[in-house]
Design an enzyme around this catalytic site. Structure first.
Site, PDB file in Angstrom:
ATOM      1  N   HIS A   1       0.808  -1.295   0.166  1.00  0.00           N
ATOM      2  CA  HIS A   1      -0.183  -0.126   0.092  1.00  0.00           C
ATOM      3  C   HIS A   1       0.721   1.294   0.163  1.00  0.00           C
ATOM      4  O   HIS A   1       2.028   1.232   0.504  1.00  0.00           O
ATOM      5  CB  HIS A   1      -0.849  -0.018   1.323  1.00  0.00           C
ATOM      6  CG  HIS A   1      -1.890   0.973   1.353  1.00  0.00           C
ATOM      7  ND1 HIS A   1      -1.536   2.361   1.710  1.00  0.00           N
ATOM      8  CD2 HIS A   1      -3.234   0.953   1.196  1.00  0.00           C
ATOM      9  CE1 HIS A   1      -2.775   2.912   1.706  1.00  0.00           C
ATOM     10  NE2 HIS A   1      -3.966   2.170   1.304  1.00  0.00           N
TER      11      HIS A   1
ATOM     12  N   ASP B   1       2.735  -4.329   8.105  1.00  0.00           N
ATOM     13  CA  ASP B   1       1.524  -3.368   7.538  1.00  0.00           C
ATOM     14  C   ASP B   1       0.559  -4.411   7.966  1.00  0.00           C
ATOM     15  O   ASP B   1       0.228  -5.210   7.062  1.00  0.00           O
ATOM     16  CB  ASP B   1       1.609  -2.980   6.267  1.00  0.00           C
ATOM     17  CG  ASP B   1       0.492  -2.242   5.813  1.00  0.00           C
ATOM     18  OD1 ASP B   1      -0.610  -2.153   6.879  1.00  0.00           O
ATOM     19  OD2 ASP B   1       0.172  -1.726   4.868  1.00  0.00           O
TER      20      ASP B   1
ATOM     21  N   GLN C   1      -4.674  -4.898   6.788  1.00  0.00           N
ATOM     22  CA  GLN C   1      -5.517  -5.795   6.301  1.00  0.00           C
ATOM     23  C   GLN C   1      -5.580  -7.193   6.815  1.00  0.00           C
ATOM     24  O   GLN C   1      -6.350  -8.369   6.866  1.00  0.00           O
ATOM     25  CB  GLN C   1      -5.327  -6.017   4.795  1.00  0.00           C
ATOM     26  CG  GLN C   1      -5.328  -4.762   3.926  1.00  0.00           C
ATOM     27  CD  GLN C   1      -6.930  -4.369   3.776  1.00  0.00           C
ATOM     28  OE1 GLN C   1      -7.772  -4.780   4.088  1.00  0.00           O
ATOM     29  NE2 GLN C   1      -6.878  -2.943   3.252  1.00  0.00           N
TER      30      GLN C   1
ATOM     31  N   LYS D   1     -10.923  -0.248  10.159  1.00  0.00           N
ATOM     32  CA  LYS D   1     -11.041  -1.420   9.401  1.00  0.00           C
ATOM     33  C   LYS D   1     -11.362  -2.709  10.101  1.00  0.00           C
ATOM     34  O   LYS D   1     -11.767  -3.725   9.577  1.00  0.00           O
ATOM     35  CB  LYS D   1      -9.812  -1.695   8.642  1.00  0.00           C
ATOM     36  CG  LYS D   1      -9.472  -0.799   7.560  1.00  0.00           C
ATOM     37  CD  LYS D   1      -8.149  -1.037   6.577  1.00  0.00           C
ATOM     38  CE  LYS D   1      -7.791  -0.075   6.078  1.00  0.00           C
ATOM     39  NZ  LYS D   1      -8.492   0.504   4.932  1.00  0.00           N
TER      40      LYS D   1
END
Lengths: 409, 149
Positions: A122, A199, A202, A225
């Site tokens: 990302h 990261d 997600q 999220k």
């Protein structure tokens, strides 16, 4: 795994929300997620009855706010398997990654050093490192992906050198949804003296996380999220590394003392990194969100999303005009194109059916050359997504030859 | 103002598909005397360059465009090129003004719009209005004299 009973907890799912006059089908969970009542109520509780600043007052309300921050830190620590001192509140994953890049990377990197990324990252895990490379003279290199887009530990082994100081990779990639073996990647990074920055934007919302087991050095994720509010996120860092990290922002609430001569003593982590008034309502909401997810069970969430993914992949097999880029990735993410329909036009068409999907490069702009397409459509699931939602998507795909009707009818 | 005849959805689709599948003006400028402007979208993938050439009388001699674009931006950019050729600066400005009124559901003069009337209902997909105007806005800038040789 039927988790549809949880849909009643979400105003966005139960209150008859429509888009283009159709019942809303929300398939953009990789972008953000809906909030259950308990999260909204926690935010409201702070604003309605428990408003105060933290670390400031000598009165009961301020004390209560301090306690809520502490309890949230403990809840996050339990959620990811860390110590509470290793949980830094940020505004989100982007802020967390920038804190590592500028507070740690910029402080220690030298011109002979290397930063390893992948093409599937990302923008938030690429651009801070570009800037730090520019500031320090360190080189950015890319770990090759498999032709499907997967990051394998042996490929890190091939490119890592003793000049590598940072390996910064997504746990689950945001376009294709491949899950990296962070534990194996960490071991390789550590063998070469590098730190592994993960990261988790997600992954943390969707799978059980144990940072001790993963052995990553830093982990970044966002609250919104995982059913929490926007504007709150977390940076986890191993405590000894947080101690070595400089604050990215300075100001109130992070210093122990300072004088007119510029002699400043910073607080110990995590408060060193939390200058200014924190997003307190966000912290209340994050706490509620984490309790809520733990009540459902992260393993149940993961199992449900895998089942949905398999269901969707099987259904899409009937449509030879659909090019699916990630049939075998772990996450509940479908990335596809429909023959002869530009991704953006497809997304507009889905919108006309009440279906929210994302089109474009999904903030991973260097991936498009890897995929050989300028843009894709991404449909992403969460535990409240149902097979009926996927049926709606597939039904729309089945009638997509009329896609321009979105503009006329 | 409404047109004397109503475009049916089938006609609108046919016009857009025609210009999307075989755009007439999608190519870089060839030869001298063009001004150009780059235009891209923040929330979409459209990324185009538009080219404009005026003759000595100040009329549009040629207009073309090139780049990456969805169906709506491809067709709308191509159609404006068709419409611009032969127009004076004032006529071109009037055309673009009426088109913008139409897209924003304001009263407009349909007379000069011709095939651009196919975008009459684009406002139903509010997120995509920008795709229908990206080429038009860029030509508007060029016509107003923001020249980038």
């Amino acid at each position: 795994m039927d988790l549809s009973k949880f849909r009643k907890d979400f105003p966005m799912l139960r209150d008859g929300i429509t888009m283009q006059g159709k019942p809303l089908v929300w398939l953009d969970n990789a972008s953000t997620t809906f909030k259950p009542d308990c999260v909204i109520e926690a935010i409201e509780r702070y604003y309605k009855h428990e408003t105060s600043n933290s670390h400031r007052g000598d009165y009961d309300l301020a004390y209560a706010t301090d306690m809520e921050i502490l309890k949230t830190r403990e809840a996050v620590a339990k959620f990811i398997g860390s110590k509470k001192e290793e949980v830094v509140f940020t505004s989100g994953a982007t802020n967390s990654l920038n804190l590592v890049a500028f507070g740690y990377g910029a402080k220690y990197l030298k011109s002979e050093d290397e930063i390893l990324l992948t093409e599937a990252e990302h923008a938030s895990n690429v651009l801070p490192w570009f800037k730090v490379a520019e500031m320090t003279g360190a080189k950015i290199k890319y770990i090759p992906l498999t032709k499907e887009g997967r990051l394998l530990p042996e490929n890190l082994e091939k490119v890592i050198t003793d000049h590598t100081k940072i390996v910064a990779v997504a746990h689950i990639t945001n376009v294709l949804g491949y899950q990296a073996d962070i534990k194996a990647l960490s071991a390789i990074a550590h063998k070469h003296g590098a730190v592994l920055v993960c990261d988790g934007a997600q992954s943390v919302p969707h799978i059980k996380i144990d940072v001790k087991d993963l052995d990553c050095d830093f982990l970044a994720f966002s609250g919104h999220k995982l059913c929490g509010p926007t504007g709150i996120g977390v940076l986890y860092g191993k405590y000894d590394l947080l101690v070595k990290t400089d604050p990215f922002m300075t100001g109130g609430g992070m210093n122990a003392r300072f004088d007119m001569c510029g002699d400043v003593g910073f607080l110990e982590p995590p408060m060193r990194f939390e200058a200014g008034t924190l997003n307190l309502a966000g912290i209340y909401g994050l706490h509620a969100a984490i309790d809520y997810l733990m009540g459902i069970g992260m393993d149940n969430i993961e199992a449900h999303e895998r089942e949905l993914k398999a269901y969707a992949v099987a259904k899409l097999k009937d449509y030879p005009n659909v090019k699916l880029y990630n049939a075998d990735s772990e996450a509940g993410i479908l990335t596809f194109n429909i023959d002869n329909i530009f991704a953006q036009d497809a997304a507009t068409y889905f919108n006309s059916k009440g279906i929210a999907v994302r089109s474009g490069q999904h903030c991973a702009k260097i991936l498009t050359s890897f995929l050989g397409t300028l843009a894709t459509v991404r449909a992403s699931f969460y535990f409240y997504t149902t097979k009926e939602d996927i049926d709606c998507l597939v039904d729309a795909i089945a009638h997509s030859e009329d896609y321009l009707d979105a503009y006329f009818i | 103002m409404p047109t004397s005849f109503e475009l049916t959805p089938e006609m609108m689709r046919a016009i857009i598909m025609d210009h999307y599948s075989s755009p007439r003006h999608k190519h870089d400028a060839e030869g001298e005397g063009y001004v150009s402007l780059h235009s891209s979208s923040v929330n979409c993938i459209d990324d185009i360059e538009v080219y404009l050439k005026l003759n000595k009388e100040g009329k549009v001699e040629d207009a073309c465009w090139n780049g990456v674009a969805c169906a709506i931006s491809t067709a709308s950019s191509d159609i404006i090129c068709d419409l611009l050729v032969g127009k004076t600066e004032d006529e071109a400005k009037y055309l673009i003004e009426q088109y913008n009124h139409m897209l924003h559901e304001e009263p407009y003069d349909a007379e000069p719009l011709e095939e651009a009337l196919a975008f009459k209902n684009t406002s139903r997909q509010a997120a995509r209005i920008h795709c229908a105007t990206i080429g038009w806005d860029a030509f508007n800038e060029l016509i107003k004299g923001h020249k980038h040789e």
